[in-house]
Design an enzyme around this catalytic site. Sequence first.
Site, PDB file in Angstrom:
ATOM      1  N   TYR A 149       0.840  -1.208   0.000  1.00 57.40           N
ATOM      2  CA  TYR A 149       0.000   0.000   0.000  1.00 57.40           C
ATOM      3  C   TYR A 149       0.876   1.261   0.000  1.00 57.40           C
ATOM      4  CZ  TYR A 149      -3.631   3.317   1.506  1.00 57.40           C
ATOM      5  OH  TYR A 149      -4.495   4.377   1.585  1.00 57.40           O
ATOM      6  N   ASP A 150       1.800   1.333   0.973  1.00 57.75           N
ATOM      7  CA  ASP A 150       2.603   2.550   1.138  1.00 57.75           C
ATOM      8  C   ASP A 150       3.455   2.826  -0.107  1.00 57.75           C
ATOM      9  OD1 ASP A 150       1.572   1.947   3.609  1.00 57.75           O
ATOM     10  OD2 ASP A 150       3.457   2.051   4.709  1.00 57.75           O
ATOM     11  N   ASN A 178      -5.995   9.935   8.216  1.00 58.83           N
ATOM     12  CA  ASN A 178      -7.131   9.171   8.748  1.00 58.83           C
ATOM     13  C   ASN A 178      -8.470   9.887   8.621  1.00 58.83           C
ATOM     14  OD1 ASN A 178      -6.541   6.690   9.669  1.00 58.83           O
ATOM     15  ND2 ASN A 178      -5.940   7.357  11.736  1.00 58.83           N
ATOM     16  N   PHE A 195     -13.913   0.326  16.842  1.00 58.27           N
ATOM     17  CA  PHE A 195     -14.325   0.720  18.193  1.00 58.27           C
ATOM     18  C   PHE A 195     -15.842   0.924  18.263  1.00 58.27           C
ATOM     19  CE2 PHE A 195     -10.069   2.788  19.797  1.00 58.27           C
ATOM     20  CZ  PHE A 195      -9.449   1.562  19.647  1.00 58.27           C
ATOM     21  N   GLY A 211      -1.920   1.756  23.677  1.00 62.20           N
ATOM     22  CA  GLY A 211      -3.000   2.738  23.520  1.00 62.20           C
ATOM     23  C   GLY A 211      -2.510   4.168  23.618  1.00 62.20           C
ATOM     24  N   THR A 214      -0.743   7.913  19.027  1.00 61.23           N
ATOM     25  CA  THR A 214      -1.766   8.909  18.699  1.00 61.23           C
ATOM     26  C   THR A 214      -2.127   8.844  17.213  1.00 61.23           C
ATOM     27  OG1 THR A 214      -0.135  10.608  18.208  1.00 61.23           O
ATOM     28  CG2 THR A 214      -0.965  10.513  20.479  1.00 61.23           C
TER      29      THR A 214
END
Length: 315
Positions: A149-150, A178, A195, A211, A214
């Site tokens: 992809y990249d 995003n 989520f 988590g 960021t």
Amino acid sequence: MQKKSMKRILVTGGAGFIGSHLCERLLSEGNDVICVDNYFTGSKDNIRHLLNNHNFELVRHDVTSPYSAEVDEIYNLACPASPPYYQYNPIKTMKTSIYGAMNMLGLAKRVKAKILQASTSEVYGDPAVHPQVESYWGNVNPIGIRSCYDEGKRAAETLFMDYHRQNNVRIKIIRIFNTYGPRMNSNDGRVVSNFIVQALHGEDITIYGTGTQTRSFQYVDDLIEAMLRMMATEDSFIGPVNVGNPGEFTMLELAQKIIDLTNSRSKIVFLPLPGDDPKQRQPDITLAKEKLGGWEPSIKLEEGLKKTIEYFKTL
Ligand SMILES: NC(=O)c1ccc[n+]([C@@H]2O[C@H](COP(=O)([O-])OP(=O)(O)OC[C@H]3O[C@@H](n4cnc5c(N)ncnc54)[C@H](O)[C@@H]3O)[C@@H](O)[C@H]2O)c1
């Protein structure tokens, strides 16, 4: 006969998440839209509401083969965008990025259309510069599981630049960060949809790693506005330009926000990080603000999440 002010616009990947919103907006502005898609990750459901519009045409076609139509503008979005889908057949992903770009650039050259490439923040890889500016060349693994992809998207940018330098094709490159919103695929492993679906089902919310990594999240309407503004810039401005929301949130903060907005009983659980997952990603949007008429994201995370949650409730 086409009305004079009406443009004929080709959108590849138009039945996907972003493409469907783009088709909708272009039609609402009185344009004639041809949507080309092979439905690998997109769906007719995303554009069903547009099928009665006389200015909308839907074509099942794979962009790895040439396509021809007399158009004024091309938005090249065709490409699976989430890891499970782009890793499902990585060779095909590369072909879609590269042959797709070549076929669309060839068409743009022949019919003298303006063409915009939906590139990605993934061209920065795991960035050593933070926030990312367009002049940063990136830190990309060329042989990893995300490389199809990249590197496919990086090669597509190269092709765009070379068609511009060699053949004077009028190009525009945007690097999308995003993006989330209604019509995201519910099971493609992207963090916002993951989520929300988990929270609505009361299942554990899975966070990869600690988590603390960021991400910045842009609501789809803000992106579409930037895409139209970019296409309308003067020919001398070709980008690349970052389009994203610089507001940064940790995965833990995002999970907690979604739990609150859905009143969910879900608990948060932690799993090991997959390969090549970037730790930090945030756009510097100074250039977009300057070149796209003061554009900046206007939809707050909470507002966008509410609209997205409403959509997922209807599924
Ligand atoms: N969503 C994001 O956050 C994001 C971020 C950066 C870049 N992008 C880029 O924006 C574009 C759209 O992404 P999206 O999130 O809407 O993904 P999506 O998977 O919903 O849309 C991609 C569309 O392209 C179609 N497609 C895939 N391969 C094709 C082929 N060979 N021929 C014809 N059609 C094909 C799919 O069926 C789908 O409708 C992609 O190019 C993606 O790389 C998206």
